[in-house]
Enzyme design. Sequence first.
Site, PDB file in Angstrom:
ATOM      1  N   TYR A 168       7.926  -0.795  -1.968  1.00 15.90           N
ATOM      2  CA  TYR A 168       6.774   0.102  -2.068  1.00 15.90           C
ATOM      3  C   TYR A 168       6.800   0.912  -3.364  1.00 15.90           C
ATOM      4  O   TYR A 168       6.279   2.026  -3.414  1.00 15.90           O
ATOM      5  CB  TYR A 168       6.712   1.019  -0.835  1.00 15.90           C
ATOM      6  CG  TYR A 168       6.213   0.319   0.426  1.00 15.90           C
ATOM      7  CD1 TYR A 168       5.097  -0.525   0.380  1.00 15.90           C
ATOM      8  CD2 TYR A 168       6.827   0.512   1.656  1.00 15.90           C
ATOM      9  CE1 TYR A 168       4.624  -1.163   1.518  1.00 15.90           C
ATOM     10  CE2 TYR A 168       6.352  -0.125   2.804  1.00 15.90           C
ATOM     11  CZ  TYR A 168       5.249  -0.964   2.731  1.00 15.90           C
ATOM     12  OH  TYR A 168       4.780  -1.587   3.859  1.00 15.90           O
ATOM     13  N   GLU A 214       8.170 -11.068  -3.777  1.00 15.58           N
ATOM     14  CA  GLU A 214       8.435 -10.523  -2.435  1.00 15.58           C
ATOM     15  C   GLU A 214       9.166 -11.514  -1.533  1.00 15.58           C
ATOM     16  O   GLU A 214      10.043 -11.120  -0.756  1.00 15.58           O
ATOM     17  CB  GLU A 214       7.130 -10.072  -1.783  1.00 15.58           C
ATOM     18  CG  GLU A 214       6.544  -8.837  -2.466  1.00 15.58           C
ATOM     19  CD  GLU A 214       5.320  -8.266  -1.776  1.00 15.58           C
ATOM     20  OE1 GLU A 214       4.961  -7.116  -2.078  1.00 15.58           O
ATOM     21  OE2 GLU A 214       4.714  -8.967  -0.935  1.00 15.58           O
ATOM     22  N   ASN A 261      -0.455  -0.144  10.405  1.00 14.46           N
ATOM     23  CA  ASN A 261      -1.476  -1.200  10.336  1.00 14.46           C
ATOM     24  C   ASN A 261      -0.883  -2.591  10.561  1.00 14.46           C
ATOM     25  O   ASN A 261      -1.400  -3.591  10.076  1.00 14.46           O
ATOM     26  CB  ASN A 261      -2.256  -1.094   9.022  1.00 14.46           C
ATOM     27  CG  ASN A 261      -1.346  -1.142   7.815  1.00 14.46           C
ATOM     28  OD1 ASN A 261      -0.160  -1.491   7.932  1.00 14.46           O
ATOM     29  ND2 ASN A 261      -1.879  -0.834   6.651  1.00 14.46           N
ATOM     30  N   HIS A 291       2.390  -6.347   6.740  1.00 16.21           N
ATOM     31  CA  HIS A 291       2.346  -6.368   5.280  1.00 16.21           C
ATOM     32  C   HIS A 291       2.066  -7.801   4.865  1.00 16.21           C
ATOM     33  O   HIS A 291       2.616  -8.729   5.454  1.00 16.21           O
ATOM     34  CB  HIS A 291       3.691  -5.937   4.681  1.00 16.21           C
ATOM     35  CG  HIS A 291       3.777  -6.280   3.221  1.00 16.21           C
ATOM     36  ND1 HIS A 291       3.237  -5.481   2.242  1.00 16.21           N
ATOM     37  CD2 HIS A 291       4.270  -7.382   2.582  1.00 16.21           C
ATOM     38  CE1 HIS A 291       3.421  -6.060   1.056  1.00 16.21           C
ATOM     39  NE2 HIS A 291       4.027  -7.215   1.243  1.00 16.21           N
ATOM     40  N   LYS A 320       5.328  -5.183  11.163  1.00 17.39           N
ATOM     41  CA  LYS A 320       5.818  -3.814  11.028  1.00 17.39           C
ATOM     42  C   LYS A 320       6.240  -3.220  12.381  1.00 17.39           C
ATOM     43  O   LYS A 320       5.907  -3.759  13.441  1.00 17.39           O
ATOM     44  CB  LYS A 320       4.715  -2.950  10.387  1.00 17.39           C
ATOM     45  CG  LYS A 320       4.375  -3.343   8.945  1.00 17.39           C
ATOM     46  CD  LYS A 320       3.323  -2.385   8.364  1.00 17.39           C
ATOM     47  CE  LYS A 320       2.999  -2.713   6.923  1.00 17.39           C
ATOM     48  NZ  LYS A 320       2.025  -1.740   6.356  1.00 17.39           N
TER      49      LYS A 320
HETATM   50  P1  IDP Z   1      -1.614  -2.961   1.917  1.00 21.72           P
HETATM   51  O1  IDP Z   1      -0.536  -2.978   2.975  1.00 21.72           O
HETATM   52  O2  IDP Z   1      -2.975  -3.140   2.542  1.00 21.72           O
HETATM   53  O3  IDP Z   1      -1.359  -3.910   0.777  1.00 21.72           O
HETATM   54  P2  IDP Z   1      -0.826  -0.769   0.120  1.00 21.72           P
HETATM   55  O4  IDP Z   1      -1.797   0.063  -0.629  1.00 21.72           O
HETATM   56  O5  IDP Z   1       0.011  -1.740  -0.623  1.00 21.72           O
HETATM   57  O6  IDP Z   1      -1.664  -1.468   1.312  1.00 21.72           O
HETATM   58  O7  IDP Z   1       0.129   0.242   0.914  1.00 21.72           O
HETATM   59  C1  IDP Z   1       1.277  -0.222   1.571  1.00 21.72           C
HETATM   60  C2  IDP Z   1       1.358   0.435   2.936  1.00 21.72           C
HETATM   61  O8  IDP Z   1       1.526   1.840   2.776  1.00 21.72           O
HETATM   62  C3  IDP Z   1       0.103   0.297   3.816  1.00 21.72           C
HETATM   63  O9  IDP Z   1       0.018  -0.947   4.497  1.00 21.72           O
HETATM   64  C4  IDP Z   1       0.270   1.440   4.757  1.00 21.72           C
HETATM   65  O10 IDP Z   1       1.215   1.148   5.783  1.00 21.72           O
HETATM   66  C5  IDP Z   1       0.856   2.514   3.837  1.00 21.72           C
HETATM   67  N1  IDP Z   1      -0.203   3.357   3.247  1.00 21.72           N
HETATM   68  C6  IDP Z   1      -1.041   3.036   2.232  1.00 21.72           C
HETATM   69  N2  IDP Z   1      -1.893   4.044   1.963  1.00 21.72           N
HETATM   70  C7  IDP Z   1      -1.582   5.029   2.859  1.00 21.72           C
HETATM   71  C8  IDP Z   1      -2.116   6.340   3.109  1.00 21.72           C
HETATM   72  O11 IDP Z   1      -3.054   6.827   2.451  1.00 21.72           O
HETATM   73  N3  IDP Z   1      -1.536   7.057   4.119  1.00 21.72           N
HETATM   74  C9  IDP Z   1      -0.498   6.574   4.850  1.00 21.72           C
HETATM   75  N4  IDP Z   1       0.025   5.350   4.655  1.00 21.72           N
HETATM   76  C10 IDP Z   1      -0.506   4.589   3.675  1.00 21.72           C
HETATM   77 MG    MG Z   2       0.171  -3.809  -0.593  1.00 20.91          MG
END
Ligand code: IDP
Ligand code: MG
Length: 153
Positions: free
Chosen positions: A49, A126, A112, A115, A9
């Site tokens: 997303y 994907e 974070n 992905h 990312k």
């Molecule tokens: P993942 O990446 O751990 O699979 P997902 O729930 O699929 O998590 O969410 C995709 C991405 O959306 C996350 O990696 C993060 O960058 C962002 N995201 C998820 N939840 C939040 C939130 O509560 N606040 C801000 N960004 C979020």
């Molecule tokens: Mg995810």
Amino acid sequence: MERTLVLIKPDAVQRDLVGELIQRFERKSLKLVGIKMMALSDDLLDEHYSHLVGRDFFAEIKTFMRSTPIIACCWEGVDCVNTVRTMCGITKAREAAPGSIRGDLAMSVQANLVHASDSLETAEVEVARFFNANELFAYEDVVNPFVYSSREK
Ligand code: IDP
Ligand code: MG
């Protein structure tokens, strides 16, 4: 053999962690079968997303994911979908387990670093979303006999 999608990312690109992240997957002995730098379109992010449409942070993630190009990678290995998720750690990076990418290198929920596909079914969709068939490569992995026992493949 399973394949999974990893996106490196914009926070990793800005923080010069691209090499570190690729190296972690290489050192785990996953096989790199596709890699490219991409600027993500709004439409592609809507699709990628789609499970987060309607969340208050949806627009912010899209802006974040478009703030620099990302690096898309396809990794191959036995059970690699789950293995890569474990290596990444939980979404909320500041609470992710030490030893994981997010646990060692990040603090944010949004920023974070990576992905990773969350199931075998998602991984298939994907990988196809980010790579054309001619951008994925089958080649002999000469160290493979030292990575797995013959019964594991
Ligand atoms: P993942 O990446 O751990 O699979 P997902 O729930 O699929 O998590 O969410 C995709 C991405 O959306 C996350 O990696 C993060 O960058 C962002 N995201 C998820 N939840 C939040 C939130 O509560 N606040 C801000 N960004 C979020
Ligand atoms: Mg995810």
